[in-house]
Design an enzyme around this catalytic site. Structure first.
Site, short mmCIF file in Angstrom:
data_model
loop_
_atom_site.label_atom_id
_atom_site.label_comp_id
_atom_site.label_asym_id
_atom_site.label_seq_id
_atom_site.Cartn_x
_atom_site.Cartn_y
_atom_site.Cartn_z
N SER A 174 -2.70 -1.99 7.12
CA SER A 174 -2.77 -0.54 6.89
C SER A 174 -2.13 -0.20 5.55
CB SER A 174 -2.05 0.22 8.00
OG SER A 174 -1.91 1.58 7.65
N HIS A 175 -2.48 0.97 5.03
CA HIS A 175 -1.84 1.48 3.83
C HIS A 175 -0.39 1.85 4.10
CE1 HIS A 175 -5.74 1.47 2.02
NE2 HIS A 175 -5.29 2.02 0.91
#
Lengths: 205, 126
Positions: free
Chosen positions: B10-11
């Site tokens: 994920s970011h």
């Protein structure tokens, strides 16, 4: 003439000089149609590339390009990291075990880089991206038979300027739709500096 | 028993940390590794983190990667290319739901191909 480890290293050093010098400009372009970090990312990434390649002695062009690729991949970030990283990785494969690269092999390496970025970004030309500079440059190299630094730089510059009137359909800039028109694509601009650096290195030979 | 490993990309470090917690409440044995945020813990993805997560989660049965947004996908694909290992696949499915289904299926001993088929059935792409 041939492209050797010496030229490859000078190319990387020269790219870094341009990225440091034009950091603000790249950031300003990216603020207009992106997330505003392209200048910072490229300047940070290529600074690390230079640090890396200055530490070592290389025997083959493939080896130095591979170190450059891995550093770009881990230090540039954003979308530019995986894209430019792929480009340099593909070049390192094309130049693997080679001490000296002739014009044909050089051109093939750049074409491999272009195809790799198309595949990675699921993009094509005319979408206001890095590819709009790389493809015209590769076509120019394919049409020629020997290095022509000035014409190479001119081709890249002209291609970069043409992205100004394109409408972005890929990447963050695509959200800006019509508004992306009138701004040069930041990735196209950094690609121009990469090819300008290449022309400068080839000019010195 | 050996399981198919799961990697969450994920970011945001917090997003994958939270998802892993949800999964761990139910499944304890399957390797689940996270790669969230940049090297500095900022919003973004780090190929080094992704590569490290692949290495840790890797078993002979393979690894499945789940991601959130655009550039995470490019970094994940590149990490797979660099790893030079067999049986690593990037999955097109919602990060939380997809990884949850995959971990449950991995825990009952399914193969990587069976899990991939199951994911496609659960989350048909447009």
């Amino acid at each position: 003439m041939h492209f050797t480890v010496k030229q490859a290293k000078e190319w990387l050093l020269q790219i870094n000089d341009h990225m440091q010098e034009h950091k603000q400009e790249l950031t300003r372009l990216d603020q207009a149609i992106g997330d505003g970090d392209h200048g910072i990312n490229m300047a940070r990434g290529f600074k690390e590339v230079v640090k890396k390649v200055n530490e070592k002695e290389y025997k083959t062009v493939g080896d130095i390009m591979q170190d450059a690729a891995m550093t770009i991949i881990s230090k540039v970030g954003g979308a530019a990291g995986p894209l430019y990283g792929t480009a340099f990785l593909r070049m390192s494969l094309a130049f693997k075990d080679k001490v000296s690269i002739d014009y044909k092999t050089f051109t093939r390496g750049l074409d491999d880089a272009l195809q790799g970025m198309k595949q990675r970004g699921k993009a094509t030309t005319g979408e206001k991206t890095i590819l709009d500079v790389w493809e015209p440059v590769v076509l120019f190299l394919e049409e020629g038979e020997s290095f022509q630094p000035q014409a190479l730089a001119d081709t890249a510059k002209h291609a970069m300027e043409k992205t100004k009137n394109m409408i972005a359909t890929k990447g963050r800039a695509a959200y800006f739709k019509e508004k992306s028109k009138g701004h040069i694509d930041p990735g196209a601009m950094s690609s121009y500096y990469i090819f300008l650096a290449m022309a400068e290195v080839l000019e010195e030979v | 028993m050996e399981y198919v490993g799961i990697v969450l990309i994920s970011h945001s470090p917090d997003v994958v940390k939270g998802i892993k917690e949800i999964i761990r409440q139910v499944i304890k044995d399957v390797p689940v590794e996270v790669a969230g945020g940049t090297d500095d813990g900022e919003i973004g993805t780090s190929i080094d983190k992704i590569s490290a997560a692949i290495d840790t989660a890797y078993t002979d049965k393979g690894v499945l990667l789940f991601y959130d947004l655009g550039s995470a996908k490019m970094n994940a694909e590149l990490a797979i290319e660099i790893s030079e290992k067999e049986n690593i696949f990037l999955i097109e499915a919602p990060l939380l739901e997809g990884a949850y289904v995959a971990t449950v299926e991995s825990s009952i001993g399914k193969s990587i191909t069976e899990i991939q088929k199951s994911i496609i059935k659960h989350f048909p792409t447009k």
